[in-house]
Enzyme design. Structure first.
Site, PDB file in Angstrom:
ATOM      1  CB  SER B 271      22.968 -20.918   3.249  1.00 55.83           C
ATOM      2  OG  SER B 271      23.856 -21.540   2.359  1.00 55.83           O
ATOM      3  CG  HIS B 335      27.879 -19.183   0.533  1.00 53.33           C
ATOM      4  ND1 HIS B 335      28.628 -20.309   0.301  1.00 53.33           N
ATOM      5  CD2 HIS B 335      27.149 -19.450   1.649  1.00 53.33           C
ATOM      6  CE1 HIS B 335      28.357 -21.230   1.231  1.00 53.33           C
ATOM      7  NE2 HIS B 335      27.466 -20.724   2.071  1.00 53.33           N
TER       8      HIS B 335
END
Lengths: 399, 399, 399, 399
Positions: B271, B335
């Protein structure tokens, strides 16, 4: 006192709502559905009462909203949303959740028969189901002999008006060149239909259901037909009671038929008159009928089938009114509310036991004429005016 | 003063709501959509303001409900529903209505950037979209080289994280034996995806996006892979902003991959860290960084890529907090909120201009471990605790 | 001397034929395919020669049939079937067998270029392929932007006339409102097309391929079109060379287009003239051209593009004949054999290098007129008469 | 003398073959099919005789080939192809041609019952059908309750061994958790199955068909089953008689079941013994039976069901031989030829009238053991060895 298992189910409902443990939300929804499924009818009733009482509006949140911004009624709306609505939405996330919620509401409706005070909870279901089963989400499918047997089997089971007596009878209704069957489906219910309508393509407006259902009959090719007859409309999901699709179904089927068969000019139902006999007997008892019609009722009850039943029916349809102002007959209310007009009355149209019991075999046609449907609808819904053909209107005036 | 055309559109909105003319409701919805589509941006803004102001709660109905039954907050809820909600539901009935409403909200969101006072109206859209795009109605599909080109073309267009440079690049991402792509679809939007995630099957946790996107690289067969890497997640519909599907998507894809490839043991993202650089520069300006890290920032700005960026990043991720208490970084918030844990930090992971601008090329891995996901989620969402691997925690403590 | 591996392959072929071990016939076919696939080109050649020599007609069986019943030529036919035919049929039983046989024949055709004596074996393949790829087993599909990318990719690869330069170019050819692409598929080859034709819908007969392929151009809606132009026909499977589908394809596409777009009145090709330049240069060398046309050839070779190329082309098409009597030009032979007529000649129609090399850019139209197609076909196939429009006939007469 | 209409049909056949008028070949094929369909049975017979006699080998072409190149038997083969074969191939090009040819051969087979001299023509059909219905072109489908009713209806009609008595019976055979039905389809016949096999999943080898067909019975879940029983195999297309698919079907279904249900260890049939009773009565008449078995036959004929029928059956199966050397029983020939072994004999296994008439109710199991199937097949096909279990072998030795 609540049993341990039931305590559990509410705890899990609260956990599901709290969002703590969101990661396992689907698992929780599944557990709730599973536990719910094992409850006795009494416990189910208790489950619903508790949802109504303890999963209603969060008063603190409400007061805060109310105090803070009395002007904003919109905020009030959000603040006053019953927790049960959010609960239902979260339950819906589980695989197969929609179907399980529909079946849950079916139980709720049974409970409500004994306990009308559950209505506020049912309002939550109804509100969400109306939103989810919005016409924009429904899919119209034509059902025929290439349809999987698993769906056809459901059609046999769900037919509520004129019973389908086995697969040969079904075959006549879906595979004959002059028969059609259309159903609404919802993606989340996969292959389980919501509602369906059976259509006969004919060369004139029919006055008899037996001819339509006959196992031996002359068949038309579609291009010989001028008339589409909606002879049976069945709702399939008890748990969706009161969520209306029927009007959309008929109108979309009319469009579909017009596009596929350019020669069709008339769209008409062949419908039962379920409230006729009980209304007439009540009128008789109350001595409210003119002598001539009183005699007609006596003859009908004695098994004769006098032609004057048409007049009695016309009177029932046009003169009698429900307490709320619309037509007395529930089927009439549906079609008139859709903008159809009462077209013809047929005294000896249905020889089945059911037909005899409801209306001594009388059936009627409602005409769907797209040019006047809008005007009719408005006249009925705003002024309670019952739109009927001149023939029927004349019949109603007979003394 | 409102133009004639606009008067019209509100008149039709009112007609659609009034139910008078229900029979032509679909036609009205279509007209509203069509007129709406021809409005200038200013007129659209005016359209939305008017909806907010004149299609809010019906005060008379509300007062009546409030007076009549002050105890029943549920009734109050129903009574306080803004008319705009019912309007949106009715618009949705038109063919293609859902897609047009999603695009209408996209316009509304642009208007809101200049006029935040439109938020109450957006709340209505958001409320209904959350209900309609409920996870139970979404369908997960695997996208591969047998998918119609019309859908693949949309994937190319919608990819928002690591641009897909043409069909060859796409082919590498969907047709290679060690690549997968999954998307959520909604039945009412047909073949327009809502969100998708790109997955690389690898033999270890990757520390570099360039290796994953390389046009020439060694390919694994699926059974050689131990690790599934979510290296790109893209939302497709601007008009659904704020309606969250991402968490459901990742969890369902993990389940799907576990079922299909038994040998996978590790599920991890690769990410970006979009807020790192701007946070660090602000800290520098505020003289809030220890000298050593201040120097790291200077070096990074000068184009060097010091290894100590890992420490700076760990500090940003673990120590810095948003005003509301969670992580500062938006991707981290997503997340961590899903219950993932911050696993590794990689200083030179993304050489793209975008990556340099956002975080001098730093990327991180978030680990999805189904066994701890629930606990992590709760720790983060109730106590703002940011779960990270020991390695990352140690880095954050460096002075 | 044969290698061990090759001995093997023939043993297995014999075992497969013997039917001993029928139960494992599929396994044997698979082994043969696999071993075959690993052979070097030389060994493949040897494989084919051996099939021709040792898997021919069974002489003993033949003599017996011939002796026993000299009258029955039918029996002789059965008795004289080469074993290789039965072998090919048995190989075809294996999963994917048909595709592997098609690719095997592709190898055989390469071998034949050097060794024409393999033709008798190729006759076996050709005989069976003609039977299996019978028009009754082919499926016509329309290829568009909803077709899976895996098929579209093959279209790009197989286009043999006007190269498709990437996905944007493909999109223009299959997704524009005035473009269509149709392909024949065979069930045993799944998603691998056999042949396809690209169609442009236009408002008149085009004289230029560049306009049709242009990336920026004015687009018609299908109902504005009067003319369907077949501007590219590509065979996809080398291994099916000589198995003719093209004539069926064009005729079925004409029917399909007529049904879908009622306004189309003209069906025409825009075709290359691949043999023009080499024929003209040979004529020039042989001093067989009138002075005027000799000069035209010189100018054309010098890069000019004289209008008189039309006359030269007309002469080539109408006057020159192949040794067997038909047209000299291979593309002309195909379309004239189908019953089309040579309609127009365009000197500067194709600026591509390929077009320049073949015919200095000249292209022609063949007209498919269903009313005369049958008569044209017969005139051409029985009397070698080349049917052309008056305009073209006049051009051919110019001196 | 031939009628005008018939002259016509042969003229068109010749035109179709001549290729003159190729452009209208499809139309000609259609006309031939249509005229053919209207012929009386006698005219059909005449049609076939004429095809045999006048559409045989072209003698001139044959002599030319023979003379020119006596060595090349391959050329002879091509030269001796009966015209009827090419005719059949051209007829096949018409839409629906394959199905019409299959039905044409059904007529031919009836004609052959009275006129065996038509066999050479049938050889042409058979030759081409064997090629077209090659196993590589067949598609195996699992038939279940999601199959369209139009296909299920055909299964009911085609079941030839144990009659399916209506839709409820069918549902038990395709929708129960421990029942399966697989069919072969050919792409050119669309949804018309070629052959199907019904499978029961059980916990042991069954000795009774009534238990399997019972409407009320205990059902297994697939993972409780160890044994797959092929209890009925039906050919669907009379016109494909003699084109063998059964062996491929069973083997592919065994593979399919092994893949889907890992716990299955035994694959076995439950089969009728159609030739037992007529063989035994013939033996009795010929006084060829030992006294003890002679008595068994008497008892069986008298309606008793002596256990010693097993011995009689074992003797029939193992000792008796057909003139050509294989097993006498046609069902035995099929399964033994496939490599199965005769496993068990059950005296009172089939109480149906048909079962009584054929074999006094005796049924047997053939075992499909993939490990020995190949060896068994070879032993049977090369040495006429009938493979049976020790139990059955012992029974055959009883005196």
């Amino acid at each position: 006192m609540k049993s341990a298992a039931q305590d559990d189910i509410f705890d899990i409902c609260e956990a599901l709502l709290s969002g703590k443990g969101e990661a396992t939300g689907l698992a929780q929804a599944r557990v709730i559905f599973d536990r719910y499924a094992r409850l006795t009818p009494e416990k189910k009733h208790h489950f619903f009462s508790t949802l109504r009482d303890q999963f209603g509006v969060d008063r603190a949140k409400f007061e805060a909203a109310y105090a803070r911004d009395a002007k904003s009624l919109r905020k009030l709306h959000a603040a006053s949303e019953p927790l049960s609505q959010e609960l239902i939405r979260r339950l819906n996330r589980a695989p197969g959740g929609t179907l399980r919620l529909v079946s849950m509401r079916q139980d709720l409706l049974s409970c409500m028969e004994k306990d009308p005070e559950l209505k506020p909870l049912d309002d939550d279901f109804r509100h969400l189901f109306s939103s989810w089963f919005n016409r924009g989400f429904l899919e119209l499918r034509s059902i025929d002999w290439n349809t999987p047997a698993s769906i056809l089997e459901k059609i046999i089971r769900y037919e509520a008006v004129h019973e389908i007596r086995g697969w040969s009878d079904l075959r006549r209704r879906v595979a004959a060149p002059d028969r059609r069957l259309y159903a609404f489906f919802h993606p989340a219910l996969l292959d389980d239909p919501l509602i369906f309508v059976e259509v006969a393509l004919t060369s004139s407006i029919p006055g008899n259901i037996d001819d339509i259902l006959a196992s031996e009959r002359y068949m038309l090719t579609p291009d010989q037909a001028s008339t589409a007859v909606f002879y049976s409309i069945s709702n399939c999901q008890d748990g969706l009671r009161g969520i209306s699709f029927g009007n959309f179904l008929i109108k979309q089927v009319v469009e579909e038929l017009q596009r596929d068969f350019g020669k069709l000019t008339t769209f008409v139902t062949l419908s039962p008159v379920p409230g006729l006999r009980s209304w007439a007997l009540a009128q008789q008892e109350a001595k409210a009928l003119p002598e001539r019609l009183d005699k007609v009722v006596q003859q009908a009850e004695a098994g004769a089938n006098p032609a004057e039943l048409s007049e009695l029916t016309a009177r029932y349809m046009l003169v009698s009114r429900s307490p709320r102002g619309g037509a007395t007959d529930p089927v009439a209310r549906f079609h008139l509310g859709n903008g159809a007009r009462l077209e013809q009355i047929h005294p000896s149209a249905d020889t089945s036991e059911r037909g005899q019991k409801a209306s001594w075999g009388v059936m009627v046609n409602y005409l769907y004429d797209l040019a006047t449907i809008e005007h009719n609808h408005e006249a009925y819904s705003t002024a309670d005016e019952i739109i009927a053909s001149p023939v029927v209107r004349r019949l109603a005036k007979t003394r």
